[in-house]
Design a protein around this motif. Structure first.
Motif, PDB file in Angstrom:
ATOM      1  N   GLY A 310       9.717  -7.377 -52.949  1.00 55.66           N
ATOM      2  CA  GLY A 310      10.773  -7.488 -51.286  1.00 55.66           C
ATOM      3  C   GLY A 310       9.820  -6.577 -50.905  1.00 55.66           C
ATOM      4  N   ALA A 311       8.977  -5.463 -50.992  1.00 55.81           N
ATOM      5  CA  ALA A 311       7.966  -4.325 -50.039  1.00 55.81           C
ATOM      6  C   ALA A 311       6.238  -5.630 -49.830  1.00 55.81           C
ATOM      7  N   MET A 312       6.054  -6.755 -51.095  1.00 57.66           N
ATOM      8  CA  MET A 312       5.760  -7.618 -50.775  1.00 57.66           C
ATOM      9  C   MET A 312       5.892  -8.218 -49.364  1.00 57.66           C
ATOM     10  N   ALA A 313       7.271  -9.053 -49.617  1.00 59.50           N
ATOM     11  CA  ALA A 313       7.391  -9.949 -49.264  1.00 59.50           C
ATOM     12  C   ALA A 313       7.694  -9.255 -47.403  1.00 59.50           C
ATOM     13  N   MET A 314       8.084  -8.393 -47.389  1.00 65.04           N
ATOM     14  CA  MET A 314       7.737  -7.538 -45.909  1.00 65.04           C
ATOM     15  C   MET A 314       6.390  -7.860 -45.035  1.00 65.04           C
ATOM     16  N   LEU A 315       5.557  -6.590 -46.281  1.00 68.18           N
ATOM     17  CA  LEU A 315       4.377  -6.710 -45.602  1.00 68.18           C
ATOM     18  C   LEU A 315       3.390  -8.006 -45.609  1.00 68.18           C
ATOM     19  N   LEU A 316       3.690  -8.855 -46.219  1.00 68.00           N
ATOM     20  CA  LEU A 316       3.157 -10.652 -45.732  1.00 68.00           C
ATOM     21  C   LEU A 316       3.600 -10.781 -45.246  1.00 68.00           C
ATOM     22  N   GLY A 317       4.713 -11.203 -44.736  1.00 75.20           N
ATOM     23  CA  GLY A 317       5.327 -11.258 -43.198  1.00 75.20           C
ATOM     24  C   GLY A 317       4.918 -11.144 -41.837  1.00 75.20           C
ATOM     25  N   ALA A 318       4.608  -9.236 -42.043  1.00 70.34           N
ATOM     26  CA  ALA A 318       4.108  -9.202 -41.127  1.00 70.34           C
ATOM     27  C   ALA A 318       2.958  -9.034 -40.807  1.00 70.34           C
ATOM     28  N   LEU A 319       2.017  -9.419 -41.584  1.00 69.70           N
ATOM     29  CA  LEU A 319       0.308  -9.536 -41.833  1.00 69.70           C
ATOM     30  C   LEU A 319       0.424 -10.889 -41.268  1.00 69.70           C
ATOM     31  N   ARG A 320       1.651 -12.067 -41.829  1.00 75.95           N
ATOM     32  CA  ARG A 320       0.639 -13.248 -41.333  1.00 75.95           C
ATOM     33  C   ARG A 320       1.638 -13.177 -39.279  1.00 75.95           C
TER      34      ARG A 320
END
Length: 476
Positions: A310-320
């Motif tokens: 879940g944290a990875m999804a948040m971080l990757l979405g923000a990065l994109r």
């Protein structure tokens, strides 16, 4: 990046199967011996004879229970059915066990219906916590010490024995005179006179409080383990589904940007851990940006399961989103660090973020406590010199440097998370193994072949965690 797994000491190991087999054999041999004694003994039909017979029966019951438990220990805990539910047990209030041997927890009694005489053994007085001088209790008085919920059961057993001649075999709870609650197992039979009428009733009462407490502890621990397994399976499934939804859907090679001679040929692969249950926060991504540049990134968050993915999804979405908005790698890392630092779920992360300009073949990149990209050129390989950057979420307001490197046609970049090469507390030997792949990687003509070469070298090893590898080949 530090390993997610910590093993300060080995976990307790189950008993050896040979040891359990030997105990089972001994128990069966002993059970057969006791059964033979019970079968061959000449027992008079008096109180003492009935007492001996009851003790033999109790010994056989104990050995049967022991054999059953040893069989379960040998077989191990069975997997629960997916829809299995756990029945709630009624609350039991058990004090400390009575001291002494088994015999001190077994007592006998006989109630004479013709003379109203009652005979209790010394052990039965001890079980009930009743002084012998107070006298034995009649069948009418006995329910006064029995739990209200169990009084009907005791009354039914006694009635069936006296009226219908049925043997007694059941359990009930009592409240001793000192307030302690005990669970008793009662076995008894009617004694008939010459005319076939019930003259008296004898019984053997055993304090099984310890046994029932142990059984409840085993049952509750087993049910708890089953619930934990069910929760773990559910969380694992959710983590896998979330990971599959977040990571790029493309398979095989990807060209970025389309139609450009200097475009990147990109391929990536996710490698699960040796234990497939450990779904971590590793990611990879490649994305064409609006200004014509291409984004390459890999990263890893501490932890496993739904929280990590879940944290990875948040971080990757923000990065994109920030990359699409034109934010450069160094500033992008600063924003990711701030995001993770203020996250509700505290975590640490490492990442590398690259932006490639096909017009100039310049790679701009930044890192946060992550292994540097490896550049393979002309049959040799080296790690790029990393700019400054600490782990994401480690320090508030941390600054992140940005580096640039001029690439050439045919160059090969390898980005990976540290789970790919880590062994113990260091990943240096693994990085050397990656660099030693230079002659083989020099011969590949597609990024997909490069990924296949890396996976052939590292894919079958026992990794402590999951890993990602991304290969990008510079077009001519």
């Amino acid at each position: 990046m530090p390993s997610h797994l910590f093993a300060d000491r080995p976990s307790p190991q189950p008993p050896e199967r040979e040891t359990v087999d030997a105990l089972i054999t001994q128990t069966r041999r002993l059970r057969g011996g006791v059964d033979a004694v019970r079968r061959d003994a000449v027992v008079d039909d008096d109180a003492h004879g009935r007492w001996q017979r009851a003790l033999c029966d109790l010994a056989v019951h104990h050995l049967d229970d022991l054999g059953t438990h040893l069989d379960q220990l040998k077989e191990g805990l069975p997997e629960p059915a997916p829809e299995e539910t756990v029945e709630e047990e009624p609350p039991r209030f058990e004090p400390d066990p009575l001291p002494g041997s088994l015999l001190s927890r077994v007592g006998s009694a006989e109630w004479n219906l013709l003379t109203d005489a009652v005979d209790w053994s010394d052990e039965l007085f001890q079980i009930f916590g009743r002084p012998p001088e107070s006298g034995a209790m009649s069948l009418d008085e006995l329910p006064s010490m029995v739990f209200a919920e169990d009084q009907a059961l005791l009354t039914a057993m006694v009635t069936d024995c006296l009226v219908d001649g049925k043997p007694i075999d059941g359990e009930f709870r009592i409240v001793r005179t000192d307030g302690r609650v005990r669970t008793l197992h009662m076995m008894g039979e009617p004694v008939l006179d010459a005319d076939g009428c019930t003259a008296s009733m004898w019984a053997v009462l055993r304090d099984v409080s310890e046994l029932r407490r142990s059984q409840r502890a085993v049952r509750e621990s087993r049910d708890s383990l089953r619930r934990e397994r069910h929760i773990a399976r559910t969380e694992h499934r959710l983590a896998v589904e979330l990971q599959e939804a977040v990571l790029p859907p493309w398979r095989g090679s990807l060209r970025l940007p389309q139609g450009n001679p200097a475009a990147l040929d990109v391929a990536a692969h996710y490698l699960p851990s040796a234990s497939s249950a450990l779904i971590g926060g590793d990611w990879y991504d490649a994305l064409e940006l609006p200004d014509g540049r291409s984004l390459l990134t890999v990263g890893d968050l501490t932890g496993h399961g739904v929280t990590a993915t879940g944290a990875m999804a948040m971080l990757l979405g923000a990065l994109r989103g920030m990359a699409v908005a034109g934010i450069r790698p160094g500033d992008l890392m600063s924003h990711l660090n701030q995001l993770l630092d203020h996250s509700v779920q505290p975590a640490l992360g490492s990442a590398v973020c690259c932006q490639y300009d096909p017009a100039t073949r310049v790679l701009s990149w930044a890192q946060a406590g992550h292994p540097a990209p490896l550049l393979f050129r002309g049959g040799t390989g080296c790690a790029l010199t990393p700019p400054d950057g600490v782990l994401l979420g480690a320090t508030s307001g941390a600054g992140y440097g940005q580096a640039e490197v001029q690439l050439r046609p045919g160059d090969l970049l390898v980005l990976h998370t540290d789970g790919l090469t880590r062994r113990g507390t260091s990943d240096e030997p693994g990085c050397r193994r990656l660099l030693e792949l230079a002659p083989r990687l020099d011969a590949v003509r597609t990024a997909q072949d490069g990924v296949r070469t890396v996976v052939e070298e590292f894919g079958e090893t026992d990794r402590q965690g999951d890993a990602c590898v991304l290969v990008a080949r510079i077009g001519s």
